[in-house]
Scaffold this motif. Structure first.
Motif, PDB file in Angstrom:
ATOM      1  N   MET A   1      17.337   3.636  11.468  1.00 44.04           N
ATOM      2  CA  MET A   1      16.077   2.924  11.591  1.00 44.04           C
ATOM      3  C   MET A   1      15.480   2.743  10.194  1.00 44.04           C
ATOM      4  SD  MET A   1      12.562   3.973  13.568  1.00 44.04           S
ATOM      5  CE  MET A   1      13.267   3.954  15.182  1.00 44.04           C
ATOM      6  N   LYS A   2      15.045   1.547   9.932  1.00 46.39           N
ATOM      7  CA  LYS A   2      14.459   1.227   8.631  1.00 46.39           C
ATOM      8  C   LYS A   2      13.016   1.730   8.588  1.00 46.39           C
ATOM      9  CE  LYS A   2      13.805  -2.613   5.494  1.00 46.39           C
ATOM     10  NZ  LYS A   2      13.942  -4.044   5.299  1.00 46.39           N
ATOM     11  N   PRO A   3      12.648   2.417   7.501  1.00 48.99           N
ATOM     12  CA  PRO A   3      11.267   2.925   7.411  1.00 48.99           C
ATOM     13  C   PRO A   3      10.267   1.778   7.281  1.00 48.99           C
ATOM     14  CG  PRO A   3      12.421   3.295   5.343  1.00 48.99           C
ATOM     15  CD  PRO A   3      13.428   2.747   6.321  1.00 48.99           C
ATOM     16  N   GLU A   4       9.094   1.993   7.863  1.00 50.32           N
ATOM     17  CA  GLU A   4       8.010   1.026   7.743  1.00 50.32           C
ATOM     18  C   GLU A   4       7.101   1.505   6.623  1.00 50.32           C
ATOM     19  OE1 GLU A   4       6.203  -0.334  11.424  1.00 50.32           O
ATOM     20  OE2 GLU A   4       7.783   0.761  12.487  1.00 50.32           O
ATOM     21  N   LEU A   5       7.058   0.747   5.540  1.00 52.26           N
ATOM     22  CA  LEU A   5       6.316   1.157   4.355  1.00 52.26           C
ATOM     23  C   LEU A   5       4.972   0.452   4.271  1.00 52.26           C
ATOM     24  CD1 LEU A   5       9.234   1.147   1.764  1.00 52.26           C
ATOM     25  CD2 LEU A   5       8.312   3.089   3.026  1.00 52.26           C
ATOM     26  N   ILE A   6       4.006   1.178   3.746  1.00 50.84           N
ATOM     27  CA  ILE A   6       2.652   0.667   3.564  1.00 50.84           C
ATOM     28  C   ILE A   6       2.305   0.803   2.086  1.00 50.84           C
ATOM     29  CG2 ILE A   6       0.224   1.032   4.140  1.00 50.84           C
ATOM     30  CD1 ILE A   6       1.242   2.349   6.742  1.00 50.84           C
ATOM     31  N   ILE A   7       1.737  -0.231   1.513  1.00 50.20           N
ATOM     32  CA  ILE A   7       1.327  -0.177   0.111  1.00 50.20           C
ATOM     33  C   ILE A   7       0.113   0.744  -0.003  1.00 50.20           C
ATOM     34  CG2 ILE A   7       0.439  -1.506  -1.845  1.00 50.20           C
ATOM     35  CD1 ILE A   7       1.954  -3.932  -0.677  1.00 50.20           C
ATOM     36  N   ILE A   8       0.222   1.745  -0.858  1.00 51.95           N
ATOM     37  CA  ILE A   8      -0.828   2.752  -0.986  1.00 51.95           C
ATOM     38  C   ILE A   8      -2.159   2.136  -1.388  1.00 51.95           C
ATOM     39  CG2 ILE A   8      -1.600   4.739  -2.349  1.00 51.95           C
ATOM     40  CD1 ILE A   8       1.284   5.747  -2.287  1.00 51.95           C
ATOM     41  N   SER A   9      -2.148   1.233  -2.351  1.00 50.60           N
ATOM     42  CA  SER A   9      -3.415   0.657  -2.820  1.00 50.60           C
ATOM     43  C   SER A   9      -4.140  -0.076  -1.690  1.00 50.60           C
ATOM     44  CB  SER A   9      -3.174  -0.275  -4.007  1.00 50.60           C
ATOM     45  OG  SER A   9      -2.279  -1.314  -3.651  1.00 50.60           O
ATOM     46  N   GLU A  10      -3.400  -0.795  -0.844  1.00 51.12           N
ATOM     47  CA  GLU A  10      -4.026  -1.505   0.282  1.00 51.12           C
ATOM     48  C   GLU A  10      -4.527  -0.517   1.333  1.00 51.12           C
ATOM     49  OE1 GLU A  10      -1.463  -4.539   1.833  1.00 51.12           O
ATOM     50  OE2 GLU A  10      -1.233  -5.485  -0.136  1.00 51.12           O
ATOM     51  N   TYR A  11      -3.729   0.506   1.608  1.00 55.29           N
ATOM     52  CA  TYR A  11      -4.142   1.512   2.582  1.00 55.29           C
ATOM     53  C   TYR A  11      -5.423   2.209   2.123  1.00 55.29           C
ATOM     54  CZ  TYR A  11      -4.295   5.854   5.197  1.00 55.29           C
ATOM     55  OH  TYR A  11      -4.709   6.911   5.960  1.00 55.29           O
ATOM     56  N   CYS A  12      -5.483   2.542   0.849  1.00 57.36           N
ATOM     57  CA  CYS A  12      -6.654   3.240   0.317  1.00 57.36           C
ATOM     58  C   CYS A  12      -7.914   2.379   0.389  1.00 57.36           C
ATOM     59  CB  CYS A  12      -6.389   3.711  -1.109  1.00 57.36           C
ATOM     60  SG  CYS A  12      -5.217   5.082  -1.187  1.00 57.36           S
ATOM     61  N   VAL A  13      -7.782   1.091   0.141  1.00 59.92           N
ATOM     62  CA  VAL A  13      -8.937   0.192   0.243  1.00 59.92           C
ATOM     63  C   VAL A  13      -9.426   0.146   1.683  1.00 59.92           C
ATOM     64  CG1 VAL A  13      -9.636  -2.231   0.128  1.00 59.92           C
ATOM     65  CG2 VAL A  13      -8.378  -1.211  -1.774  1.00 59.92           C
ATOM     66  N   GLN A  14      -8.499  -0.005   2.632  1.00 55.71           N
ATOM     67  CA  GLN A  14      -8.891  -0.118   4.042  1.00 55.71           C
ATOM     68  C   GLN A  14      -9.414   1.192   4.614  1.00 55.71           C
ATOM     69  OE1 GLN A  14      -6.005  -2.016   6.505  1.00 55.71           O
ATOM     70  NE2 GLN A  14      -5.952  -3.850   5.235  1.00 55.71           N
ATOM     71  N   SER A  15      -8.892   2.320   4.126  1.00 53.21           N
ATOM     72  CA  SER A  15      -9.315   3.613   4.673  1.00 53.21           C
ATOM     73  C   SER A  15     -10.360   4.300   3.800  1.00 53.21           C
ATOM     74  CB  SER A  15      -8.109   4.523   4.870  1.00 53.21           C
ATOM     75  OG  SER A  15      -7.457   4.738   3.638  1.00 53.21           O
ATOM     76  N   ASN A  16     -10.752   3.646   2.711  1.00 54.08           N
ATOM     77  CA  ASN A  16     -11.768   4.182   1.805  1.00 54.08           C
ATOM     78  C   ASN A  16     -11.356   5.533   1.207  1.00 54.08           C
ATOM     79  OD1 ASN A  16     -14.179   3.850   0.428  1.00 54.08           O
ATOM     80  ND2 ASN A  16     -15.350   5.005   1.935  1.00 54.08           N
ATOM     81  N   LEU A  17     -10.089   5.626   0.796  1.00 53.89           N
ATOM     82  CA  LEU A  17      -9.578   6.832   0.139  1.00 53.89           C
ATOM     83  C   LEU A  17      -9.304   6.550  -1.328  1.00 53.89           C
ATOM     84  CD1 LEU A  17      -6.917   8.217   2.650  1.00 53.89           C
ATOM     85  CD2 LEU A  17      -9.178   9.148   2.181  1.00 53.89           C
ATOM     86  N   ASP A  18      -9.416   7.577  -2.132  1.00 55.40           N
ATOM     87  CA  ASP A  18      -9.075   7.482  -3.547  1.00 55.40           C
ATOM     88  C   ASP A  18      -7.554   7.536  -3.678  1.00 55.40           C
ATOM     89  OD1 ASP A  18      -8.759   7.745  -6.268  1.00 55.40           O
ATOM     90  OD2 ASP A  18      -9.980   9.557  -6.450  1.00 55.40           O
ATOM     91  N   PRO A  19      -6.926   6.540  -4.324  1.00 58.32           N
ATOM     92  CA  PRO A  19      -5.475   6.569  -4.492  1.00 58.32           C
ATOM     93  C   PRO A  19      -4.973   7.849  -5.181  1.00 58.32           C
ATOM     94  CG  PRO A  19      -6.336   4.423  -5.114  1.00 58.32           C
ATOM     95  CD  PRO A  19      -7.515   5.325  -4.877  1.00 58.32           C
ATOM     96  N   ASP A  20      -5.791   8.433  -6.049  1.00 58.26           N
ATOM     97  CA  ASP A  20      -5.394   9.683  -6.699  1.00 58.26           C
ATOM     98  C   ASP A  20      -5.229  10.814  -5.682  1.00 58.26           C
ATOM     99  OD1 ASP A  20      -5.314   8.577  -9.227  1.00 58.26           O
ATOM    100  OD2 ASP A  20      -7.383   9.153  -9.703  1.00 58.26           O
ATOM    101  N   PHE A  21      -5.998  10.765  -4.595  1.00 54.91           N
ATOM    102  CA  PHE A  21      -5.863  11.757  -3.540  1.00 54.91           C
ATOM    103  C   PHE A  21      -4.446  11.705  -2.957  1.00 54.91           C
ATOM    104  CE2 PHE A  21      -6.139  12.656   1.081  1.00 54.91           C
ATOM    105  CZ  PHE A  21      -6.447  14.001   1.011  1.00 54.91           C
ATOM    106  N   ILE A  22      -3.941  10.504  -2.709  1.00 50.63           N
ATOM    107  CA  ILE A  22      -2.594  10.325  -2.167  1.00 50.63           C
ATOM    108  C   ILE A  22      -1.554  10.861  -3.149  1.00 50.63           C
ATOM    109  CG2 ILE A  22      -0.905   8.643  -1.334  1.00 50.63           C
ATOM    110  CD1 ILE A  22      -3.329   8.845   0.503  1.00 50.63           C
ATOM    111  N   VAL A  23      -1.730  10.547  -4.415  1.00 49.39           N
ATOM    112  CA  VAL A  23      -0.793  11.017  -5.443  1.00 49.39           C
ATOM    113  C   VAL A  23      -0.820  12.543  -5.530  1.00 49.39           C
ATOM    114  CG1 VAL A  23      -0.291  11.001  -7.925  1.00 49.39           C
ATOM    115  CG2 VAL A  23      -0.889   8.867  -6.749  1.00 49.39           C
TER     116      VAL A  23
END
Length: 95
Positions: A1-23
């Motif tokens: 099964m091919k993984p479904e990838l999400i761009i972190i920068s877009e996810y962070c904007v939509q979820s109001n998270l700091d990208p550094d938190f993900i890193v």
């Protein structure tokens, strides 16, 4: 099964998270980030964990290291519960 990838920068904007938190979650070994063509991605399967970590961090003020410890303990509990179920099953077979 091919993984479904999400761009972190877009996810962070939509979820109001700091990208550094993900890193920082990746640095602590809690999630995995894929880099494709200089863009960072997370797998869709990790979203539930990321959302749980974000609640711990932002709502409960748990630092990343604390989140890592909590996750490690939760993993250990799950492993022990699986072992107990296996041992109970073996005990039933011996009766």
């Amino acid at each position: 099964m091919k993984p479904e990838l999400i761009i972190i920068s877009e996810y962070c904007v939509q979820s109001n998270l700091d990208p550094d938190f993900i890193v920082r979650l990746e640095d602590e070994g809690l999630i995995e980030i894929s880099i494709i063509n200089d863009e960072r991605y997370i797998d869709l399967s990790q979203l539930r964990d990321i959302e749980r970590y974000a609640r711990m961090h932002y709502d409960l003020s748990v630092n990343i290291e604390g989140i890592s410890v909590i996750q490690h303990l939760l993993d250990r509990i799950a492993d022990m519960q699986e072992e107990m179920a296996r041992l109970k099953q073996q005990l039933k077979l011996l009766r």
